[in-house]
Design an enzyme around this catalytic site. Structure first.
Site, PDB file in Angstrom:
ATOM      1  N   SER A  42       0.749  -1.220  -0.001  1.00 53.28           N
ATOM      2  CA  SER A  42      -0.065  -0.037  -0.162  1.00 53.28           C
ATOM      3  C   SER A  42       0.575   1.278   0.020  1.00 53.28           C
ATOM      4  O   SER A  42       1.758   1.532  -0.945  1.00 53.28           O
ATOM      5  CB  SER A  42      -0.894  -0.025   1.204  1.00 53.28           C
ATOM      6  OG  SER A  42      -2.093   0.816   0.944  1.00 53.28           O
ATOM      7  N   ASP A  83      -8.747  -3.205  -6.931  1.00 55.12           N
ATOM      8  CA  ASP A  83      -8.174  -2.917  -5.651  1.00 55.12           C
ATOM      9  C   ASP A  83      -9.236  -2.224  -4.469  1.00 55.12           C
ATOM     10  O   ASP A  83      -9.583  -1.059  -4.619  1.00 55.12           O
ATOM     11  CB  ASP A  83      -7.063  -2.052  -5.626  1.00 55.12           C
ATOM     12  CG  ASP A  83      -6.157  -1.888  -4.369  1.00 55.12           C
ATOM     13  OD1 ASP A  83      -6.845  -1.484  -3.388  1.00 55.12           O
ATOM     14  OD2 ASP A  83      -5.080  -2.133  -4.360  1.00 55.12           O
ATOM     15  N   HIS A 106      -6.727  -5.963  -1.112  1.00 51.71           N
ATOM     16  CA  HIS A 106      -5.843  -5.246  -1.077  1.00 51.71           C
ATOM     17  C   HIS A 106      -4.581  -5.445  -0.104  1.00 51.71           C
ATOM     18  O   HIS A 106      -4.775  -5.982   0.996  1.00 51.71           O
ATOM     19  CB  HIS A 106      -6.359  -3.712  -0.381  1.00 51.71           C
ATOM     20  CG  HIS A 106      -5.406  -2.703  -0.177  1.00 51.71           C
ATOM     21  ND1 HIS A 106      -4.860  -1.961  -1.296  1.00 51.71           N
ATOM     22  CD2 HIS A 106      -4.729  -1.983   0.802  1.00 51.71           C
ATOM     23  CE1 HIS A 106      -4.185  -1.002  -0.989  1.00 51.71           C
ATOM     24  NE2 HIS A 106      -4.063  -0.997   0.391  1.00 51.71           N
TER      25      HIS A 106
END
Length: 405
Positions: free
Chosen positions: A184, A280, A347
């Site tokens: 991330s 995502d 994610h």
């Protein structure tokens, strides 16, 4: 004469005492134990501190056997802060202060796991998880005054540099293999620092990077606004991230545009593996359909679970996927790069065992993520570039996959 002798004695004692910044030496934990937090030595002297001024930290599990000179550095994620107020709020959490950081488990955490069955290519490497407490993808270098009068320290770049420097002293400098990984916001940090990381090693070392769920799009939201670019602009301006942005991009574009992976990847020379979902869950929530673009909350259920999306919303999601695939063309064309772009609603996938390598892991080309990354890193297979079809075509996309906020 006595004074001179005393001074010499002090210098001799200091030379035997080792570094002036003491480090806690701890035996490596067993694979099933939580891995202790190591606070960065001399953090305040280096100006490498978390938002609240506490020293940053990392977790190190030593490698063994054939992996004793191989290193995997994982940069933690956790979003960004782009205002004095939002950065102040983070100081009361592990995302802004090491006071809240605890030992963490490596077992069961995918690419950090020490089980050779679950993590066959990296299980016995030296594995490090670097904690994230700056709010700007380890890239800022500034400070500001909070509303209570205290100082907010935007020192992500110094944290990254100081932690890597300390790890170099602990054996990273003699690595024959190294992999910089991030999830991330940490995935974005991996792209930002990839070439710098590589430059620290000899040409004989095999050094590569893996950006997991870090390919954020500079896309319009459902209201037609570029709200996420505006948010990134706040990070870039408040925390002064220009030092890590590509100079050739800054010469032609606004710094906030240069903070996006579509621009960053044009300048990276190190081999990179891009791991991302084209759907995502975090990007759908915060880039495509942020709350500000959906006052009537028509997308609320869809953002929570892609199975709840109606046909019109699904078409919008397909458009988002197409934009991501288009932005990744630069990576697609780089021969030594790898890709695993699935169509699962998730994610971050590398540091979750269920996604990385399990019976219900996503598969492309009949490969799990662990197998694809291993094939790419080791060179067992050429052209490791998998790009999934449109949702819901992939039966290996499980509803049990993580969708962290």
């Amino acid at each position: 004469m006595a004074v001179t002798a005393a001074a010499v004695l002090v210098l001799v004692l200091l030379s035997y005492a080792g570094p002036l910044c003491p480090r806690l030496v701890r035996a490596s934990p067993s694979p099933s134990e939580p891995v202790a937090l190591t606070l960065l030595a001399c953090a305040k002297e280096k100006g490498a501190v978390c938002l609240d001024g506490t020293p940053p930290g990392y977790h190190l599990q030593r490698g063994s056997g054939s992996g004793s000179r191989s290193w995997l550095i994982h940069l933690e994620g956790g979003g960004w802060c782009n205002t004095v107020e939002s950065c102040s709020d983070r100081r009361m959490s592990m995302l802004g202060s090491s006071n809240f950081m605890k030992p963490i488990e490596f077992a069961g955490n995918g690419i950090l796991d020490s089980d050779p069955q679950l993590n066959p290519d990296f299980y016995n490497w030296n594995r490090v998880r670097v904690r994230y407490c700056d709010g700007a993808s380890f890239s800022g270098d500034a400070e500001a005054r909070a509303q209570d009068g205290s100082i907010l320290h935007f020192r992500g770049l110094r944290i990254y540099e100081a932690v890597i420097d300390e790890l170099m002293e602990k054996g990273l400098s003699s690595a024959t293999q190294a992999l910089l990984v991030g999830c991330s916001a940490g995935g974005l940090a991996t792209l930002l620092h990839c070439d710098d990381f590589t430059a620290r090693f000899s040409q004989e070392a095999s050094v590569k990077c893996l950006a997991d769920a870090g390919f954020f799009l500079d896309a319009r939201d459902i209201s037609g606004e570029r709200s996420f670019r505006s948010a990134f602009d706040g990070v870039v301006q408040l925390q002064n991230v220009r030092k890590v942005l590509p100079k050739n991009c800054l010469a032609n574009k606004d710094p906030s545009e240069c903070f996006f992976p579509a621009e960053l990847t044009k300048s990276i020379h190190t081999p990179v593996f891009i791991l991302n979902s084209a759907y995502d869950s975090s990007q759908i929530r915060y880039i495509l359909a942020p709350d500000s673009s959906d006052p009537d909350k028509l997308w609320l259920s869809c953002k929570d679970n892609i199975k709840n999306c109606n046909s019109i919303q699904t078409q919008v999601l397909h458009g988002f996927r197409n934009a991501m695939v288009n932005d990744m063309k630069v990576a697609q064309l780089k021969e030594d790069w790898g890709m695993f772009i699935d169509s699962c609603f998730t994610h971050c996938q590398a540091h979750y065992g269920i996604s990385w390598n399990s019976p219900i892991s996503p598969r492309l080309g009949n490969k799990t993520i662990a197998e694809a990354v291993g094939d790419w890193y080791t060179g067992r297979r050429q052209g490791v570039k998998y790009n999934d079809c449109k949702y819901p075509c992939n039966p290996t996309c499980s509803s049990l996959l993580p969708t962290p906020p």
